[in-house]
Motif scaffolding. Structure first.
Motif, PDB file in Angstrom:
ATOM      1  N   LEU A 494       0.896  -1.183  -0.023  1.00 20.05           N
ATOM      2  CA  LEU A 494      -0.164   0.005  -0.008  1.00 20.05           C
ATOM      3  C   LEU A 494       0.847   1.366   0.045  1.00 20.05           C
ATOM      4  CD1 LEU A 494      -2.813  -0.639   2.326  1.00 20.05           C
ATOM      5  CD2 LEU A 494      -3.122  -0.528  -0.059  1.00 20.05           C
ATOM      6  N   LEU A 498       1.098   4.274  -3.019  1.00 18.96           N
ATOM      7  CA  LEU A 498       0.626   5.545  -2.768  1.00 18.96           C
ATOM      8  C   LEU A 498       1.577   6.577  -3.123  1.00 18.96           C
ATOM      9  CD1 LEU A 498      -1.700   4.914   0.448  1.00 18.96           C
ATOM     10  CD2 LEU A 498      -2.465   5.819  -1.917  1.00 18.96           C
ATOM     11  N   ALA A 639      -5.894   8.067   5.985  1.00 21.27           N
ATOM     12  CA  ALA A 639      -7.116   7.373   5.625  1.00 21.27           C
ATOM     13  C   ALA A 639      -6.936   5.900   6.206  1.00 21.27           C
ATOM     14  CB  ALA A 639      -7.265   7.097   3.994  1.00 21.27           C
ATOM     15  N   TRP A 641      -7.591   1.907   5.380  1.00 24.72           N
ATOM     16  CA  TRP A 641      -7.886   0.886   4.021  1.00 24.72           C
ATOM     17  C   TRP A 641      -8.185  -0.427   4.775  1.00 24.72           C
ATOM     18  CZ3 TRP A 641      -5.577  -3.700   2.533  1.00 24.72           C
ATOM     19  CH2 TRP A 641      -5.865  -4.122   0.837  1.00 24.72           C
ATOM     20  N   GLY A 662      -5.167   8.441  -1.118  1.00 17.42           N
ATOM     21  CA  GLY A 662      -6.038   7.571  -1.691  1.00 17.42           C
ATOM     22  C   GLY A 662      -7.027   8.040  -2.594  1.00 17.42           C
ATOM     23  N   SER A 663      -7.044   9.491  -2.908  1.00 13.65           N
ATOM     24  CA  SER A 663      -7.472   9.957  -4.257  1.00 13.65           C
ATOM     25  C   SER A 663      -6.606   9.682  -5.533  1.00 13.65           C
ATOM     26  CB  SER A 663      -7.876  11.203  -4.109  1.00 13.65           C
ATOM     27  OG  SER A 663      -6.661  12.144  -3.905  1.00 13.65           O
ATOM     28  N   TRP A 665      -3.404   6.916  -6.923  1.00 10.91           N
ATOM     29  CA  TRP A 665      -2.462   5.798  -6.810  1.00 10.91           C
ATOM     30  C   TRP A 665      -1.370   5.762  -7.730  1.00 10.91           C
ATOM     31  CZ3 TRP A 665      -3.506   2.289  -2.637  1.00 10.91           C
ATOM     32  CH2 TRP A 665      -4.659   2.565  -1.975  1.00 10.91           C
ATOM     33  N   ARG A 688      -8.331   0.156  -4.976  1.00  6.59           N
ATOM     34  CA  ARG A 688      -9.153   1.592  -4.736  1.00  6.59           C
ATOM     35  C   ARG A 688     -10.144   1.305  -3.908  1.00  6.59           C
ATOM     36  NH1 ARG A 688      -7.239   1.738 -10.351  1.00  6.59           N
ATOM     37  NH2 ARG A 688      -5.581   3.652 -10.409  1.00  6.59           N
ATOM     38  N   LEU A 691     -10.506   1.316   0.073  1.00  4.92           N
ATOM     39  CA  LEU A 691     -10.186   2.393   1.003  1.00  4.92           C
ATOM     40  C   LEU A 691     -11.634   2.862   1.823  1.00  4.92           C
ATOM     41  CD1 LEU A 691      -7.882   4.671   1.433  1.00  4.92           C
ATOM     42  CD2 LEU A 691      -9.302   6.123  -0.142  1.00  4.92           C
ATOM     43  N   ASP A 694     -11.966   7.660   4.054  1.00  2.01           N
ATOM     44  CA  ASP A 694     -11.006   8.700   3.814  1.00  2.01           C
ATOM     45  C   ASP A 694     -10.804   9.888   5.017  1.00  2.01           C
ATOM     46  OD1 ASP A 694     -13.139  10.369   4.036  1.00  2.01           O
ATOM     47  OD2 ASP A 694     -13.532  10.577   1.998  1.00  2.01           O
ATOM     48  N   ARG A 695     -10.113  10.782   4.669  1.00  6.05           N
ATOM     49  CA  ARG A 695      -9.465  11.608   5.851  1.00  6.05           C
ATOM     50  C   ARG A 695     -10.572  12.114   6.496  1.00  6.05           C
ATOM     51  NH1 ARG A 695      -5.971  16.602   3.264  1.00  6.05           N
ATOM     52  NH2 ARG A 695      -6.075  17.027   5.615  1.00  6.05           N
TER      53      ARG A 695
END
Length: 759
Positions: A494, A498, A639, A641, A662-663, A665, A688, A691, A694-695
């Protein structure tokens, strides 16, 4: 006046014992934060403390030449105040040592262990010496008020037992480390002031001198312990601490390596020693000689060891045993008899009418034996013989010492019964470390592929009937190749996917090598693996699925505490990934605290990515949120996952804030030219979609959660018993918590349970 002075003389040593054990816990925690968690670090702290107590007892014994030349209670008060003042300076002094250790490691790394020793000595040697000096002073106080020294020693030890529980269950959870230090220093000062203002009955020097001249018991020879007395008290200290280390290894495997379990086990030992000392006077009055009790102690060791080595199997027969009261009772029943009998030796001889110098010498020799027993157990006996055979050796030493020193005075039945008990222990040897290991959870039938007893942990490679293999550390499944460990490879992949151009990676905690191998397969130029346990590197060859990652020239292994490495190194990394032991295990809070994440952030280059396992099923819901909230407190762009196969959560964070993590990759969208594409278990779209938060939704999930710090020790000393009492929670249940961001209704909490291999 004498009765009131006697009452005060009993109360103050008890409170002093409470403070003494509180300081010992604080010293160990502060030292591990400053220099890292390690067996050598713990040994240095223990040796320094014991050396200080030994020297303090010996020097004070020489200083107190006679009971009528000083006010012993006032002197004791001064020592308690000195201990309290030293304690208040702990935070500042350990901060300096932290900075000095980092500077020295970067310039002269070979001298770092020396700096560790010098630093610990400079911080704790003086207060430890003051603690040791109190024992001969107790003897002088006892003579003034008519209380035996063995009684004062006993109440001091009982206070220490209370202090162990008070620190673990009240002070640190409520006040944190600094608050506990202030509270403990306050206890020292209150004891010191009370001791200074409490008058003692006067001693008629003329009468006292006449008594000494007329009574042969007061001759110079009688006031100093004979060599056989010193041999017995040395042996009792040596064997007691040898057994404590050996038997605690087994108890930890059955109870799990948590601060709760350790505090309870230590409290039982101290409580037993305190009761033993308190009973010496009445036991002596019965006319049974000490050598008989020592022989019975050896027999108790031989008979207790087969039960202790089967503790995990025994506990299964009693159903739910995972409560502190049950742990306390079990430890007392298994460990208590031998410790009680061994604990008679020191107060037995302290109750003799020795001079202050004789008392100091006796206590100092016992303390030397204790520290040698603890260190030799960790560094020689356990690695060489294992805990079962080490316990046999301890029993043989006790029985042999009694026979050699007392000869024909030993009842004839003692050696015969001792030999029979030893033969029974050998016959009942269950093969721990050879054919089986102790588990903290009922994993079932297994084969021991490899087993290493190290100074601070037992590490095993285990194979189960279905062919799956795992690494077990003190009975806990630290890492494994089985379906519910699917996420481990993603711990490595991961962060690499990223990051746009990852070159240098840091992997903290090796386990079976799955994470390190996944990082290596992503094509990074350099991978540094840091682990505190040398055994995991040694047994890596028994896990072929890691593709012999340690032999790769781009992979470098470092034997060190992960946090200490981050603090000491000047290397910078593109990705950092770590999967330490569960958060509520002893010492692991340091790898989930805000201060740790700040160290990690400082070692990441711009664009750097960090990944950490979130074992929410092994902690309470509140603690899981605290881990996530603390992580995001330092890495706002974070984030969560979740592996679709086993629903284990992985926290990911980026030091940059130019787009939600995560938006994008980069590793999936723009594979590096010329780099081989590894075989991953998930397609790009599945990666994807996994995830989960998210934040923004991660912040909702962790809202109002307490931040974990080095000071509050939240995961180690907070509300940590609920999971151990009820068993691990279902990962499906945890998955719903992630999505809902709230605790599920109580009726749902028992719907689902993990399979044994879900650890």
């Amino acid at each position: 006046m004498k009765k009131s002075a006697a009452a005060v003389s009993l109360l103050l040593p008890a409170l002093g014992g409470v403070a003494a054990l509180s300081w010992e816990v604080i010293w160990q925690l502060r030292t591990s934060l400053a220099f890292g968690v390690s067996a050598s670090g713990a040994a240095i702290t223990l040796a320094t403390m014991m050396a200080g107590m030994t020297l303090g007892a010996a020097l004070c014994g020489r200083f107190l030449k006679s009971s009528d030349q000083s006010n012993p209670l006032r002197l004791y008060g001064v020592l308690e105040i000195v201990i309290g003042i030293c304690g208040l300076a702990l935070g500042m002094m350990f901060g300096w040592l932290d900075d000095f250790d980092r500077m020295l490691y970067q310039t002269q790394p070979a001298l770092a262990p020396v700096a560790h020793l010098v630093g610990v000595v400079s911080v704790i040697f003086l207060p430890a010496a003051c603690m040791g000096a109190s024992i001969p002073i107790f003897g002088q106080i006892g003579r003034r008020v008519g209380v035996p020294l063995s009684t004062l020693y006993g109440v001091n030890t009982l206070g220490a037992a209370a202090g162990t529980l008070l620190v673990a269950f009240l002070l640190i959870p409520q006040l944190g480390l600094q608050g506990t230090a202030i509270c403990t220093a306050l206890i020292n000062c209150i004891v010191g002031i009370a001791a200074c203002v409490t008058p003692l009955p006067r001693v008629d020097s003329a009468t006292n001198g006449a008594t000494k001249k007329s009574n042969p018991a007061f001759s110079a020879a009688a006031q100093m312990p004979a060599w056989d007395v010193l041999a017995v008290v040395f042996m009792s200290g040596f064997v007691t601490f040898l057994l404590e280390v050996a038997w605690f290894r087994a108890l930890r495997a059955a109870f799990e390596t948590t601060t709760t379990g350790f505090s309870i086990m230590l409290a039982v030992v101290l409580l037993t020693l305190g009761v033993s000392a308190r009973c010496v006077a009445s036991i002596k009055a019965r006319g049974i000689r000490l050598e008989t009790y020592l022989c019975v102690a050896a027999i108790a060791i031989f008979l207790g060891t087969p039960l202790i080595e089967r503790l995990d199997l025994i506990l299964l027969q009693f159903g739910n045993h995972n409560t502190p009261l049950n742990w306390f009772a079990i430890t007392a029943l298994l460990v208590g008899p031998a410790v009680f009998l061994l604990g008679l030796a020191l107060p037995w001889h302290l109750s003799n009418d020795y001079s202050a110098r004789g008392v100091g010498k006796t206590y100092a020799v016992n303390t030397i034996g204790a520290v040698l027993g603890a260190i030799s157990a960790a560094w020689f006996f356990l690695p060489s013989f294992g805990f079962v055979h080490t316990a046999w050796i301890a029993g043989a030493v006790v029985l042999g010492t009694a026979l050699v020193l007392y000869g024909k005075q030993v009842p004839a039945w003692c050696p015969a019964v001792g030999v029979v008990a030893f033969a029974l222990a050998v016959y009942l040897d269950s093969g721990v470390g050879r054919t089986r290991i102790l588990f903290s959870f009922p994993y079932g039938a297994h084969t021991v592929v490899a087993h290493h007893e190290g100074p601070d942990a037992a590490t095993s490679a285990i194979e189960f009937e279905n062919g799956s293999r795992g690494v077990f550390i003190d009975g806990f499944a630290a890492a494994a190749f089985w379906p519910t460990s699917h996420y481990m490879s993603w711990m490595g992949s991961l962060p690499a996917l990223l990051h746009p151009e990852p070159q240098d990676a840091l992997v903290i905690c090796f386990g079976t090598g799955q994470t390190a191998n996944a990082v290596r397969n992503e094509g990074l130029a350099n991978t540094t693996i840091v682990d505190i346990n040398p055994a995991v590197f040694e047994i890596a060859k028994h896990f072929p699925k890691n593709d012999d990652v340690l032999a790769d020239p781009t992979v470098h292994s470092v034997l060190m505490d992960g946090r200490a490495f981050l603090r000491r190194t000047d290397q910078m990394f593109d990705i950092i990934t770590l999967e330490p032991m569960p958060p509520n295990h002893a010492g692991v809070n340091a790898l989930y605290s805000r201060e740790f994440y700040e160290l990690a952030r400082a070692r990441l280059r711009p664009g750097g990515v960090i990944a950490q396992w979130l074992p929410a099923h092994l902690v309470s819901a509140d603690h899981a949120r605290s881990v996530a909230g603390t992580f995001q407190d330092v890495f706002p762009n974070a984030a969560l996952w979740a592996d679709p196969a086993d629903i284990n959560g992985i926290l990911i964070g980026c030091v940059d804030d130019d787009g939600d993590i995560g938006s994008r990759w980069p590793g999936l969208d723009h594979p590096r030219a010329g780099a081989p594409i590894p075989q991953r278990s998930l397609a790009a779209d599945a990666i994807r979609k996994a995830l989960l938060l998210d934040r923004h939704t991660l912040r909702v999930y962790a809202a109002n959660a307490a931040v974990i710090t080095d000071d509050n020790q939240l995961l180690a000393y907070g509300d940590r018993l609920s999971i151990k009492e009820s068993g691990p929670r279902s990962t499906k249940l945890v998955h719903r918590e992630f999505l809902l961001g709230q605790e599920p209704p109580p009726s749902e909490a028992t719907d689902l349970r993990l399979e044994p291999t879900s650890y």
